[in-house]
Write a protein that holds these residues in place. Structure first.
Motif, short mmCIF file in Angstrom:
data_model
loop_
_atom_site.label_atom_id
_atom_site.label_comp_id
_atom_site.label_asym_id
_atom_site.label_seq_id
_atom_site.Cartn_x
_atom_site.Cartn_y
_atom_site.Cartn_z
N ILE A 60 -23.97 110.49 69.03
CA ILE A 60 -23.21 110.56 70.27
C ILE A 60 -23.37 109.27 71.05
N HIS A 61 -22.24 108.76 71.54
CA HIS A 61 -22.28 107.61 72.45
C HIS A 61 -21.75 108.06 73.81
N GLU A 62 -20.62 107.56 74.27
CA GLU A 62 -20.18 107.94 75.60
C GLU A 62 -19.69 109.38 75.67
N LEU A 63 -19.87 109.97 76.85
CA LEU A 63 -19.40 111.32 77.16
C LEU A 63 -18.52 111.26 78.39
N VAL A 64 -17.55 112.18 78.47
CA VAL A 64 -16.73 112.28 79.68
C VAL A 64 -16.29 113.72 79.85
N LEU A 65 -16.25 114.17 81.10
CA LEU A 65 -15.76 115.50 81.44
C LEU A 65 -14.32 115.38 81.92
N VAL A 66 -13.43 116.14 81.30
CA VAL A 66 -12.03 116.19 81.70
C VAL A 66 -11.70 117.64 82.01
N ASP A 67 -11.44 117.92 83.29
CA ASP A 67 -11.20 119.31 83.73
C ASP A 67 -12.32 120.23 83.25
N ASP A 68 -13.55 119.73 83.36
CA ASP A 68 -14.77 120.46 83.00
C ASP A 68 -14.93 120.66 81.49
N GLU A 69 -14.06 120.05 80.69
CA GLU A 69 -14.23 120.08 79.23
C GLU A 69 -14.91 118.79 78.80
N LEU A 70 -15.97 118.92 78.00
CA LEU A 70 -16.75 117.76 77.60
C LEU A 70 -16.16 117.13 76.33
N TRP A 71 -15.92 115.82 76.42
CA TRP A 71 -15.49 115.02 75.27
C TRP A 71 -16.60 114.02 74.94
N ALA A 72 -16.73 113.73 73.65
CA ALA A 72 -17.78 112.80 73.21
C ALA A 72 -17.22 111.80 72.22
N ALA A 73 -17.75 110.58 72.30
CA ALA A 73 -17.54 109.60 71.24
C ALA A 73 -18.50 109.96 70.11
N ASN A 74 -17.94 110.56 69.07
CA ASN A 74 -18.70 110.99 67.90
C ASN A 74 -18.73 109.82 66.93
N THR A 75 -19.71 108.95 67.12
CA THR A 75 -19.70 107.66 66.44
C THR A 75 -19.92 107.80 64.94
N ARG A 76 -20.75 108.70 64.53
CA ARG A 76 -21.03 108.82 63.10
C ARG A 76 -19.80 109.30 62.33
N PHE A 77 -18.99 110.17 62.94
CA PHE A 77 -17.80 110.70 62.27
C PHE A 77 -16.52 109.98 62.70
N ARG B 221 -8.91 110.90 65.99
CA ARG B 221 -9.55 109.76 65.35
C ARG B 221 -8.53 108.64 65.23
N PRO B 222 -8.98 107.40 65.12
CA PRO B 222 -8.05 106.27 65.01
C PRO B 222 -7.16 106.42 63.79
N PRO B 223 -5.93 105.96 63.87
CA PRO B 223 -5.00 106.15 62.74
C PRO B 223 -5.42 105.46 61.46
N PHE B 224 -6.27 104.43 61.57
CA PHE B 224 -6.71 103.74 60.35
C PHE B 224 -7.90 104.43 59.68
N VAL B 225 -8.47 105.46 60.31
CA VAL B 225 -9.57 106.22 59.70
C VAL B 225 -8.95 107.42 58.99
N SER B 226 -9.14 107.49 57.67
CA SER B 226 -8.39 108.44 56.85
C SER B 226 -8.89 109.87 56.95
N GLY B 227 -10.15 110.07 57.30
CA GLY B 227 -10.68 111.42 57.37
C GLY B 227 -12.06 111.44 57.98
N LEU B 228 -12.65 112.65 58.03
CA LEU B 228 -13.97 112.81 58.63
C LEU B 228 -15.05 112.57 57.59
N ALA B 229 -15.99 111.70 57.92
CA ALA B 229 -17.14 111.44 57.05
C ALA B 229 -18.25 110.89 57.92
N PRO B 230 -19.50 111.26 57.66
CA PRO B 230 -20.62 110.76 58.47
C PRO B 230 -21.00 109.34 58.09
#
Length: 317
Positions: free
Chosen positions: A70-87, A104-113
């Protein structure tokens, strides 16, 4: 402030990273967990010295994420979003899963740690997620490392487009007073981005690895780190400043002139800062670590249950 001095104290967490302040709420991301703290005014009123504390954040819930970096976090309308750096994605959270991938960025093809692009920063605009920072436009495991000196970018979340490229290890994208700001950490800079041209113009050059950005009116509060040679060698900052010249602390920059108007420097074992946030309207907060005496001995119950309490006279916790 305590008279003419600054009151500082430390709380210990494993790999503390992003902080997300909300209304009487503060969320902290650590190595494997999210900690959700809530301000308890009734507890703050009982702390010593009397009448000093105007907020007391106690741990209320914890969520086990696993090591998603986890890197940066932000609350949007009380919903927590996170920069999930590993994935390499933005995530939210629910009660039954480690995380919920949302973008996820369009150049990242899928989820992987695999930390493919080192997605690290989140910026909001008009109350919605709008920007992220990445250290490289890579779809390979740790692919950002090879071009870390100038391969970073700010991305627009709705479109996935590159807003600004060629950046040196960017962090902390922020929309403030009608402009997009970013920290070019690899150059030790606070920069403002022209969204039309994609050019990042330096506003201030600072003596450390810039990471963590918050604003109070025209002033930018910026975290500085001394940086580790093993990871951060070969970037413009380490070419510009020797090891003994790099600083760690919080620098205050007047965005109108780029001048440093104040600073808090750490000279001991504190060598890195990741995030800086402003608790607006709070001058002297307390935060209790899970398991601390204050967290164990301060009990907050619903208002309707107060009449049922049968407590002997005891010293306040």
């Amino acid at each position: 402030a305590r008279g003419e001095e600054l009151n500082t104290h430390f709380r210990s967490f494993p790999n503390p990273m992003g902080l997300a302040p909300g209304r009487r709420r503060l969320v902290l991301g650590t190595r494997h967990m999210l900690w959700d703290f809530r301000d308890q005014p009734a507890v703050a009123a009982k702390l010593d010295p009397p009448g000093t504390h105007d907020a007391c954040y106690l741990p209320r819930t914890a969520h086990v994420t696993g090591d998603i970096r986890i890197h940066e976090l932000v609350l949007v309308d009380d919903e927590l979003w996170a920069a999930n750096t590993r994935f390499s994605c933005l995530s939210t959270f629910d009660a039954s899963t480690s995380f919920v991938p949302r973008w996820r960025p369009p150049f990242v093809s899928g989820l992987a740690p695999e930390d493919r692009c080192h997605l690290n920063g989140i910026g909001t605009r008009a109350g919605a997620i709008r920007y992220v920072t990445v250290l490289g436009l890579s779809n390979e495991a740790d692919g950002w490392r090879e071009g870390k000196a100038d391969g970073g970018a700010v991305l627009d979340v709705p479109s996935g487009d590159v807003v600004a490229g060629g950046l040196s290890m960017p962090h902390s994208p922020r929309w403030h007073e009608g402009r997009l700001w970013v920290l070019e950490s690899g150059r030790g800079r606070l920069s403002v981005i022209d969204e039309t041209t994609g050019v990042a113009e330096a506003v201030a050059e600072l003596p450390g690895f810039t990471r963590g950005l918050a604003f109070a009116g025209p002033y930018a509060l910026i975290g500085l780190s001394q940086v580790r040679e093993s990871l951060f060698g070969g970037i413009p900052l380490t070419d510009r400043l020797g090891v003994d010249e790099r600083r760690c602390g919080v620098w205050v920059v007047d965005t109108r002139s780029g001048a440093t108007v104040g600073l808090l420097q750490f000279q001991g074992s504190v060598q890195e800062i990741f995030d800086v946030q402003v608790l607006h309207g709070v001058r002297w907060p307390e935060l209790a670590e899970p398991g601390a005496a204050l967290a164990d001995g301060a009990f907050v119950v619903p208002d309707e249950a107060v009449a049922e309490l049968e407590l002997s006279e005891q010293p306040a916790p």
